[in-house]
Scaffold this active site. Structure first.
Site, short mmCIF file in Angstrom:
data_model
loop_
_atom_site.label_atom_id
_atom_site.label_comp_id
_atom_site.label_asym_id
_atom_site.label_seq_id
_atom_site.Cartn_x
_atom_site.Cartn_y
_atom_site.Cartn_z
CB CYS A 280 43.16 37.03 34.54
SG CYS A 280 43.32 38.09 35.05
CG HIS A 370 39.60 39.21 31.41
ND1 HIS A 370 38.69 38.62 32.50
CD2 HIS A 370 40.49 40.36 31.95
CE1 HIS A 370 39.10 38.73 33.76
NE2 HIS A 370 40.19 38.93 33.41
CD GLU A 372 35.46 38.16 29.45
OE1 GLU A 372 36.25 38.60 30.25
OE2 GLU A 372 37.15 37.91 29.07
#
Length: 392
Positions: A280, A370, A372
């Protein structure tokens, strides 16, 4: 400075409102923290994970409109937070927040918002607000909650109009750690909580520009020893920790503004051939360090259902595969400005915008989304394995 002449009259039971910088007033029922806050209004299309969204530091200075109507129905707990009381200023939801129905809940969402200083507004036509953002862009606004229903609309409008917006704004000092720390928490399992890392290497130094905690857990799960350092840590102090790789975290604000001090550090790491992985904001500033440019998006990408395609030649047989990803960003790397030394590796299938880059001849890459957050749920975890495995 008065609100628009078309402003609807305040309903008798209205205890909350959203005042846009153009004078539009949207009424509703306030919940959570009492007071007002100014920021950018965006929307998120995820159907789950509202607590993770509200504690994502990338949402600093933003007010989140949830397009899914039933927010708060699974309550809140401390295991699902992504940061230490940081994240969005507040949220806008369609339905009244009902009592929770979930065995993991330890608190009601309304009470949790109040305890964490986040203002909520329910009873809003979120579909109409989302359509407005899609057509006109993300507006500046003030969200307010007053249990007695009394509001100074002129003062709220002035506050919304005075706020300069996210462009040119460095928000990292608001959300970054102020001291280095060792991170050990790993993968979460039901009934066991978060595991502990016992790895001694490879050693990853993670620069915290406003990171989600689950990124560090994912690095641990991939086999790394993780040390987290503040966003303004110098190249010399990073190298003194003897990293085998450096991670560049997500975070809020304009990457060009944060890049004033972060990009020189990233350039020095690239020159030293330190393996890099950015997510990001970290991805955007890696792009800046490589000579590309970033720009503010019209509405941004925020949700847990964004298709991204692998287009880089380095993926071999997996080139062309599509990952379902989680996103939260209002700025993006301009792919047209990437130098010949950088390969575009991922693109959004929604609008074709850049979602990944890799430096040719170096172990340095970044993604806009993202991995994760696991919306696929494991479509993108390979990125942590690629990074940690490549330096192990």
């Amino acid at each position: 400075m008065a609100p628009s002449a078309t402003t609807p009259a305040q309903p008798k039971d209205a205890t909350g409102c959203l005042v846009l910088a153009d004078g539009t007033v949207i009424w509703g029922s306030g919940f959570g923290a009492v007071g007002d806050a100014v920021g950018e209004v965006c929307f998120n299309t995820a159907m789950t994970g509202y607590q993770e969204v509200m504690t994502d530091p990338s949402y600093d200075s933003q007010i989140v409109t949830f397009t899914f109507p039933h927010i708060g129905n699974v309550g809140a707990n401390e295991e699902d937070v992504e940061s230490r009381g940081l994240g969005a200023l507040g949220c806008i939801v369609r339905e009244e927040v009902t009592p929770h129905s979930n065995f993991r809940a330890r608190d009601e969402f309304v009470a949790w918002c109040a305890a964490h200083g986040k203002i909520g507004l329910s009873g809003v036509d979120t579909r109409a607000l989302t359509r407005r953002i899609r057509m006109n862009g993300a507006p500046n606004a003030v969200i307010a909650h007053s249990p007695d229903g009394k509001f100074d609309l002129d003062a709220l409008l002035e506050k919304a109009q005075r706020w300069t917006g996210l462009e040119g704004l460095d928000l990292v000092p608001n959300v970054s750690r102020t001291a280095s720390e060792s991170w050990s928490g790993g993968h979460w399992q039901l009934g066991f909580g978060y595991g502990e890392s016992k790895a001694e290497r490879p050693h990853v130094v993670a620069i915290d520009y406003g990171a989600k905690d689950n990124i560090f857990r994912s690095l641990v799960r991939a086999g790394a020893k993780v040390t987290v350092v503040p966003g303004k840590t110098s190249f010399e102090d990073i190298m003194a920790l003897k990293p085998e790789g450096v991670f560049l975290s997500n975070g809020p604000g304009d990457p060009a503004a944060t890049g004033e001090y972060a990009v020189p550090v990233i350039k020095a790491l690239l020159d030293a051939d330190v393996p890099l992985f950015g997510i990001c904001l970290g991805h955007q500033m890696l792009g800046l360090a490589l000579g590309a440019k970033t720009s503010k998006m019209h509405q941004g990408h925020r949700g847990a259902n964004h298709p991204v395609q692998r287009v880089g030649e380095g993926w071999g047989e997996s080139t062309g595969l599509v990952e379902i990803t989680s996103m939260n960003h209002g700025f993006a790397v301009d792919a047209a400005t990437l130098p010949d030394t950088v390969e575009q590796t991922h693109v959004s299938l929604f609008d074709g915008s850049n979602c990944g880059i890799a430096v040719k001849g170096k172990k340095a890459f970044g993604v806009q989304y993202h991995p994760e957050a696991s919306p696929g749920p494991q479509d993108s975890f390979y990125l942590f394995e690629k990074f940690v495995g490549g330096i192990g």
